[in-house]
Design an enzyme around this catalytic site. Structure first.
Site, PDB file in Angstrom:
ATOM      1  N   GLU A 104       5.827  25.399  10.555  1.00 28.30           N
ATOM      2  CA  GLU A 104       4.457  25.102  10.105  1.00 28.30           C
ATOM      3  C   GLU A 104       4.338  23.806   9.295  1.00 28.30           C
ATOM      4  O   GLU A 104       3.662  23.775   8.275  1.00 28.30           O
ATOM      5  CB  GLU A 104       3.930  26.265   9.251  1.00 28.30           C
ATOM      6  CG  GLU A 104       3.884  27.574  10.007  1.00 28.30           C
ATOM      7  CD  GLU A 104       3.540  28.766   9.114  1.00 28.30           C
ATOM      8  OE1 GLU A 104       2.831  29.658   9.593  1.00 28.30           O
ATOM      9  OE2 GLU A 104       4.010  28.820   7.956  1.00 28.30           O
TER      10      GLU A 104
HETATM   11  C1  TNX Z   1       4.225  32.513   8.903  1.00 31.67           C
HETATM   12  S1  TNX Z   1       6.724  32.879  10.187  1.00 31.67           S
HETATM   13  C2  TNX Z   1       5.196  31.881   8.139  1.00 31.67           C
HETATM   14  C3  TNX Z   1       5.312  32.207   6.713  1.00 31.67           C
HETATM   15  C4  TNX Z   1       4.318  33.229   6.280  1.00 31.67           C
HETATM   16  C5  TNX Z   1       4.189  34.282   7.357  1.00 31.67           C
HETATM   17  C6  TNX Z   1       3.316  35.428   6.972  1.00 31.67           C
HETATM   18  C7  TNX Z   1       7.029  31.536   9.566  1.00 31.67           C
HETATM   19  C8  TNX Z   1       8.228  30.872  10.035  1.00 31.67           C
HETATM   20  N1  TNX Z   1       6.169  31.079   8.648  1.00 31.67           N
HETATM   21  O1  TNX Z   1       5.205  31.053   5.936  1.00 31.67           O
HETATM   22  O2  TNX Z   1       4.732  33.784   5.081  1.00 31.67           O
HETATM   23  O3  TNX Z   1       3.675  33.664   8.510  1.00 31.67           O
HETATM   24  O4  TNX Z   1       3.387  36.435   7.912  1.00 31.67           O
END
Ligand code: TNX
Length: 524
Positions: free
Chosen positions: A337
């Site tokens: 992300e």
């Molecule tokens: C996505 S999954 C994220 C996290 C969040 C999560 C909450 C991922 C690699 N990154 O930063 O905490 O969703 O479900």
């Protein structure tokens, strides 16, 4: 009158019969080992109709040479001592006497591999043999589940410690069976992490991934960059006080985990998810200005600068310090992300970070976005998103996947619409949905050979303490543990849910705050 008498005597004999049945049930040991509710389900179980009585045991015997054998024997002694008062450990070169528990590091059975074991139970002896202490540890977990659930209580119990006889030959399908704790969104103290390790290792989970840095906090001391924890650890989601592990505490966790066959996988998430670091050191920011600490739950707004040399100096220092106190092979580099990192910067960044990790003699694991760039040999891609292109790209580059599909393995998702804790962006995940899938057929074009194992992450935006964590983790992680250990051909939800239901007493005795799903026939 007459009918009343008749009725009375019928009721009476019914009561007597029931009492008799109850009494005889109590003293009747389970004698069929194949009917036991072992999780994860073993490869092969055969019964011999005999019964071992642990109450008559006097000692744990060990045989074999390994630095960790004594630790494993002490672990077993500490596990059974409170409820049974057996705690003597004796090292022997010969066959141990009748009634003992015998840990033998002498198996020369290639079939058992690095983690398998053979558990032989007769009326005379319990013998666990394995090629490694990891295998012995796994055999101990199976033996533990064959004892009455009271074994999990912390005071002496007046129980007959009868164990069904037979032979279990067992080994896992995947070498990586993991779970993740996010200690950044809400900090969890060292005692909570240790308790978690106790519980997950009871189901043969062998990797604990610690998510140690994110926008909301930096959670482990880095001596060359002290402000990361002096300032960057001081809050969390919702504005609580946060916290961090000193390096001594981190080492303590690593050692505690190692005795329980759990490898710690430390993660520093980057280049996104870095607000806590950016807030602690202005020079890490593109404009040289530190942002405020962050206590919300948005993602994707922060980034390290891929074009500043100090960024890589910082990363080298951080990973060098953590590598020195991490005996396991993996360093997790995050990579998810990074929405505000320009794509070409992201690619360059991830390649350089993998090189830093390689230089330290370690293997990178990264969230699946890292597969959008060049992967270094051996780097592991943790597949979580719903973008199969990332998984396919990893495999095409000759790299392996760690399977954490968010729609099945994200144990921070709510169970159903009434669950108070948890998120729902990846869907509702009931206990059957978390269990009933196969990593090797989940994604087209990805097979068992491309996979090192499975991991269930627990993100903690909504989780403020270990009891809340347990509610989301259990019982779903128990199912994930079985997915990682037992072959898909040997698994089936309808049969599994009965075995799981038979663990209620055990989970209660361990004081686990599990979610009592209506889909499971719990027997208390
Ligand atoms: C996505 S999954 C994220 C996290 C969040 C999560 C909450 C991922 C690699 N990154 O930063 O905490 O969703 O479900």
């Amino acid at each position: 009158m007459k009918t009343n008498k008749l009725l009375n005597s019928i009721i009476c004999s019914f009561v007597i019969a029931t009492l008799f049945l109850q009494v005889s049930c109590k003293i009747q040991p389970t004698t069929d080992l194949t009917k036991e509710s072992i999780i994860p389900k073993p490869v092969l179980v055969t019964a011999n109709g005999e019964t071992f009585d642990l109450s008559r045991s006097s000692a744990i015997y060990t045989q074999g040479s390994s630095e960790t054998l004594a630790e494993t024997a002490i672990y077993l002694a500490e596990l059974i001592e409170p409820a049974t008062s057996i705690d003597r450990i004796i090292t022997t070169e010969k066959t141990p006497p009748k009634g003992s528990i015998f840990l033998s590091l002498s198996a020369t059975d290639a079939l058992l591999g690095d983690e398998g074991y053979r558990l032989e139970i007769t009326k005379k002896l319990v013998k666990i043999s394995a090629n490694t202490t990891a295998g012995l540890f796994n055999g101990i977990q199976t033996f533990r589940q064959l004892l009455p659930a009271e074994i999990e209580l912390n005071s002496k119990q007046d129980v007959e410690w009868l164990v069904a006889g037979g032979v279990i030959t067992d080994y896992p399908v995947y070498s990586y069976r993991g779970t993740m704790l996010d200690v950044t969104r809400h900090f969890l103290p060292i005692e909570a992490v240790k308790r978690h390790i106790d519980l997950i290792s009871a189901y043969k989970i062998n990797h604990l991934h610690l998510h140690l840095s994110d926008d909301q906090g930096w959670r482990v001391e880095i001596k060359s960059w002290p402000n990361l924890t002096e300032y960057g650890s001081r809050t969390q989601v919702g504005g609580g006080e946060g916290g961090f592990f000193t390096q001594e505490q981190y080492k303590d966790i690593v050692e505690y985990a190692a005795i329980r066959n759990v490898t710690i996988v430390p993660e520093f998430d980057m280049p996104g998810h870095t607000n806590a670091a950016l807030a602690s050191y202005p020079e890490l920011n593109k404009d040289g200005k530190a942002p405020e600490l962050y206590t919300g739950t948005r993602v994707g707004f922060s980034t390290l600068d891929a074009n500043k040399e100090i960024t890589y100096q910082f990363i080298e220092d951080v990973f060098r310090e953590i590598a020195e106190i991490t005996p396991g092979p993996y360093l997790h580099i995050g990579g998810d992300e990074s929405h505000v990192t320009p794509h070409e910067d992201y690619i360059k960044f991830v390649e350089r970070v993998q090189d830093i990790v390689l230089k330290l003699g370690k293997v990178s694991i990264g969230w699946d976005e890292i597969a959008s760039g060049d992967l270094r040999p051996g780097s592991i891609v943790q597949y979580w998103s719903r973008r199969p292109t990332n998984a396919i790209s990893a495999v095409e580059q000759g790299n392996k996947l760690l399977m954490s599909p968010s729609s099945r393995a994200y144990i921070d998702m709510k169970y159903d619409s009434t669950t108070v804790l948890g998120l729902r962006w990846a869907g509702l995940i009931e206990v059957d949905k978390a269990y009933d899938w196969d990593p090797a057929t989940f994604t087209e074009g990805i097979g068992m050979d491309n996979i090192i194992g499975v991991e269930a992450p627990l993100w903690t935006e909504t989780v403020t303490n270990i009891k809340d964590a347990e509610y989301l983790v259990f019982p779903r992680l128990i199912g994930i543990a079985e997915i990682g250990w037992t072959s898909a051909a040997n698994r089936n939800w309808d049969e599994y849910k009965v075995r799981l239901g038979n663990h209620a007493k055990r989970l209660k005795a361990m004081d686990v705050n599990y979610y009592p799903s209506k889909l499971v026939p719990w027997i208390e």
